[in-house]
Design an enzyme around this catalytic site. Structure first.
Site, PDB file in Angstrom:
ATOM      1  N   SER A  30      38.832  54.313  36.488  1.00 43.31           N
ATOM      2  CA  SER A  30      39.717  53.151  36.529  1.00 43.31           C
ATOM      3  C   SER A  30      39.089  51.840  36.081  1.00 43.31           C
ATOM      4  O   SER A  30      39.777  50.998  35.491  1.00 43.31           O
ATOM      5  CB  SER A  30      40.299  52.984  37.933  1.00 43.31           C
ATOM      6  OG  SER A  30      39.269  52.893  38.902  1.00 43.31           O
ATOM      7  N   ASP A 228      40.461  44.992  46.830  1.00 44.88           N
ATOM      8  CA  ASP A 228      40.271  46.379  47.269  1.00 44.88           C
ATOM      9  C   ASP A 228      38.801  46.774  47.356  1.00 44.88           C
ATOM     10  O   ASP A 228      38.457  47.853  47.852  1.00 44.88           O
ATOM     11  CB  ASP A 228      41.027  47.352  46.366  1.00 44.88           C
ATOM     12  CG  ASP A 228      40.571  47.332  44.906  1.00 44.88           C
ATOM     13  OD1 ASP A 228      39.539  46.713  44.595  1.00 44.88           O
ATOM     14  OD2 ASP A 228      41.259  47.948  44.073  1.00 44.88           O
ATOM     15  N   HIS A 231      37.614  47.669  42.403  1.00 45.73           N
ATOM     16  CA  HIS A 231      37.882  47.381  40.996  1.00 45.73           C
ATOM     17  C   HIS A 231      37.429  45.974  40.602  1.00 45.73           C
ATOM     18  O   HIS A 231      37.563  45.022  41.373  1.00 45.73           O
ATOM     19  CB  HIS A 231      39.374  47.545  40.703  1.00 45.73           C
ATOM     20  CG  HIS A 231      39.860  48.941  40.909  1.00 45.73           C
ATOM     21  ND1 HIS A 231      40.729  49.290  41.922  1.00 45.73           N
ATOM     22  CD2 HIS A 231      39.563  50.091  40.245  1.00 45.73           C
ATOM     23  CE1 HIS A 231      40.962  50.589  41.868  1.00 45.73           C
ATOM     24  NE2 HIS A 231      40.267  51.094  40.863  1.00 45.73           N
TER      25      HIS A 231
END
Length: 277
Positions: A30, A228, A231
């Site tokens: 990601s 979070d 990321h």
């Protein structure tokens, strides 16, 4: 399939330049596909100037057609979660800013969020897609200049996965080079800034100590993270893109960095014995 790619490049009216385009494959999970600006699965839509569109930066779509690149680069590749800003556009813009003679850059997005290194093993869906897209990118001309790789967060959860990461990673790089028939293909990987589990430092150590020829590592440790904690933020992705560009330009063989010899491919570089230092 090849005809559709050739038709698209012709439509861009850059035939001569496109035949010598510099192809860069983007793969991993990601943080490579990009979650910059994504909060609660919604992208804020902010595109920093370092990630702006540029007619000299192309993107290979999921349908294997070339188009002018724009954020989010992985929007039709990493489709399970919302994509935002990744390092790819900042990388390409930084390369062209620092070396205006470099020519057209063709980005090939292949990253998929939440994937561990075992899911990229030779013969897997992700691996086969990478090889298929890389080969498709070569249709109509061009040379694969590098693989940019940012992955490993998912391998920090289970101790055995972290311990086996270096072996699996080196096998992956070897297999990609073999299947793309480019034994010294430059690889620039990113050492983790975060992890999903407690074994981040084991994976980071494996990344920083990968000792394959022409595999370089940039360290994302310390770059700002989204709320979070996993990321990279949009501005962190911009910084990472610049770091990747610096590593790329510092190590790319000199004959590639001028317009005339741009059509040399890795095969000829290998024959000439030009190292990626």
């Amino acid at each position: 399939m090849a005809n559709s790619i050739e038709k698209t490049t012709q439509d861009l009216s850059h035939d001569d330049v496109l035949q010598g385009k510099n192809i860069v494959v983007l793969a991993g999970q990601s943080n490579m596909s990009g979650r910059g600006g994504v909060i609660n699965d919604t992208w804020d839509g902010f595109v920093p100037p370092e990630c702006h569109q540029n007619s000299s930066i192309l993107r290979l779509s999921a349908g294997l057609t070339w188009e002018e690149a724009m954020e989010p680069l992985h929007r039709d590749i990493d489709v399970v979660r919302t994509c935002g800003v990744g390092p790819g556009m900042a990388f390409a813009n930084s390369v062209l800013e620092k070396d205006p003679s470099f020519g057209v850059i063709g980005l090939v997005p292949c990253a998929v969020g939440g994937t561990n290194i075992s899911e990229w093993r030779r013969g897997s869906v992700l691996y086969n897609q990478l090889i298929r897209r890389a080969n498709a990118a070569l249709q109509g001309g061009g040379v694969i200049r590098a693989l940019l790789w940012y992955q490993g967060e998912s391998d920090t959860v289970i101790h055995k996965d972290a311990e086996l990461y270096k072996r699996r990673l080196m096998k992956f790089f070897d297999d990609v080079r073999s299947d793309l028939m480019s034994p010294i293909l430059p690889v620039i990987q990113v050492a983790l800034a975060s992890g999903k589990g407690p074994y981040k430092e084991i994976v980071r150590k494996a990344q920083l100590e990968t000792n394959l020829q022409n595999v370089k590592c940039v360290d994302a440790k310390g770059l700002p993270l989204e709320p979070d904690g996993l990321h990279l933020t949009t501005l962190a992705q911009v910084e990472l893109g610049k770091m990747l560009a610096d590593a790329f330009l510092q190590n790319v063989p000199l004959p590639v960095r001028s317009n005339a010899p741009k059509r040399f491919n890795n095969f000829f570089l290998d024959l000439l014995g030009i190292p990626f230092r």
